[in-house]
Structure formats: structure tokens, C-alpha cells
Write a protein that holds these residues in place. Structure first.
Motif, short mmCIF file in Angstrom:
data_model
loop_
_atom_site.label_atom_id
_atom_site.label_comp_id
_atom_site.label_asym_id
_atom_site.label_seq_id
_atom_site.Cartn_x
_atom_site.Cartn_y
_atom_site.Cartn_z
N GLU A 40 35.97 39.89 24.98
CA GLU A 40 36.36 41.32 24.78
C GLU A 40 36.12 41.67 23.43
O GLU A 40 35.61 42.76 22.96
N ILE A 41 36.47 40.53 22.47
CA ILE A 41 36.35 40.87 21.03
C ILE A 41 34.74 40.78 20.71
O ILE A 41 34.33 41.68 20.00
N VAL A 42 34.11 40.03 21.31
CA VAL A 42 32.52 39.95 21.02
C VAL A 42 32.11 41.48 21.51
O VAL A 42 31.20 41.91 20.84
N ALA A 43 32.34 41.75 22.79
CA ALA A 43 31.87 43.08 23.19
C ALA A 43 32.40 44.29 22.37
O ALA A 43 31.80 45.18 21.92
N LEU A 44 33.67 44.30 21.88
CA LEU A 44 34.15 45.16 21.00
C LEU A 44 33.43 45.17 19.55
O LEU A 44 33.01 46.17 19.18
N ASP A 45 32.90 44.10 19.08
CA ASP A 45 32.20 43.93 17.93
C ASP A 45 30.92 44.56 18.09
O ASP A 45 30.45 45.55 17.16
N ARG A 46 30.33 44.37 19.02
CA ARG A 46 29.01 45.30 19.52
C ARG A 46 29.16 46.66 19.56
O ARG A 46 28.32 47.32 19.00
N ASP A 67 23.43 47.68 27.26
CA ASP A 67 23.89 46.58 26.89
C ASP A 67 24.99 46.10 28.12
O ASP A 67 26.05 46.45 27.75
N GLU A 68 24.61 45.37 28.93
CA GLU A 68 25.49 44.66 30.15
C GLU A 68 26.73 43.96 29.52
O GLU A 68 27.62 43.95 30.28
N THR A 69 26.42 43.61 28.33
CA THR A 69 27.51 42.71 27.64
C THR A 69 28.74 43.59 27.43
O THR A 69 30.03 43.06 27.43
N VAL A 70 28.46 44.88 27.37
CA VAL A 70 29.73 45.66 26.87
C VAL A 70 30.11 46.80 27.83
O VAL A 70 31.14 47.39 27.77
N ALA A 71 29.18 46.69 28.97
CA ALA A 71 29.55 47.52 30.22
C ALA A 71 31.11 47.26 30.71
O ALA A 71 31.70 48.26 31.00
N PRO A 72 31.61 45.98 31.03
CA PRO A 72 32.83 45.79 31.45
C PRO A 72 33.89 46.52 30.70
O PRO A 72 35.17 47.23 30.78
N LEU A 73 33.67 46.39 29.24
CA LEU A 73 34.65 46.64 28.42
C LEU A 73 34.77 48.29 28.19
O LEU A 73 35.84 48.73 28.25
#
Length: 80
Positions: A40-46, A67-73
């Protein structure tokens, strides 16, 4: 698990120019607190690298993330 100092830094970084973004990001951090995961921290940083208007478009649901890495967040933040 994130330490208090890192969480405080993350909270500071979540301060945005648009009040709407501030409110959503603050609610998310209040809900997750020190249970926030590294993913979540990585996605939040993005997300925080985005401009305020672009971020608002995602948080408000006007746009879907490419960006699928941020979609769940984004989905979690929209539910809070």
C-alpha cells in the motif's frame, strides 16, 4: 508494519493542494494507521507522484487507473 516516524512522513506527504484529496488520503491513513502494508505504501507513493487534478480524477471515480499497481488502493480509498 510502519513505524510512527515513517507514518508521520507519509501523512505529511499526503497533504495536497485540493482539500478533497486531503480528506480522502487522511481518512485512508486514519483507517489503515500503522497496519498499512508495504504494498500500500508503494502504491500510495505512486499516487502521490501525480498532480492534484489527476489524483482527484482517480479518487472521485471520474477515471479508472491505467496503472494496475494502484488500482486496488484506489478502490479501497473510494470505499472509505
Amino acid at each position: 508494519m510502519v513505524d510512527d516516524r515513517s507514518l508521520a512522513r507519509l501523512r505529511w506527504r499526503c497533504r495536497r493542494g485540493l482539500l478533497e484529496n486531503d480528506l480522502i488520503l487522511t481518512r485512508f491513513l486514519d483507517a489503515r494507521g500503522d497496519a498499512i502494508t508495504e504494498g500500500e505504501i508503494v502504491a500510495l507513493d505512486r499516487l502521490l507522484d501525480m498532480g492534484d487534478n489527476e489524483l482527484w480524477e482517480l479518487l472521485s471515480g471520474r477515471q479508472e487507473p491505467t496503472d494496475e499497481t494502484v488500482a486496488p488502493l484506489i478502490q479501497r480509498m473510494r470505499r472509505i
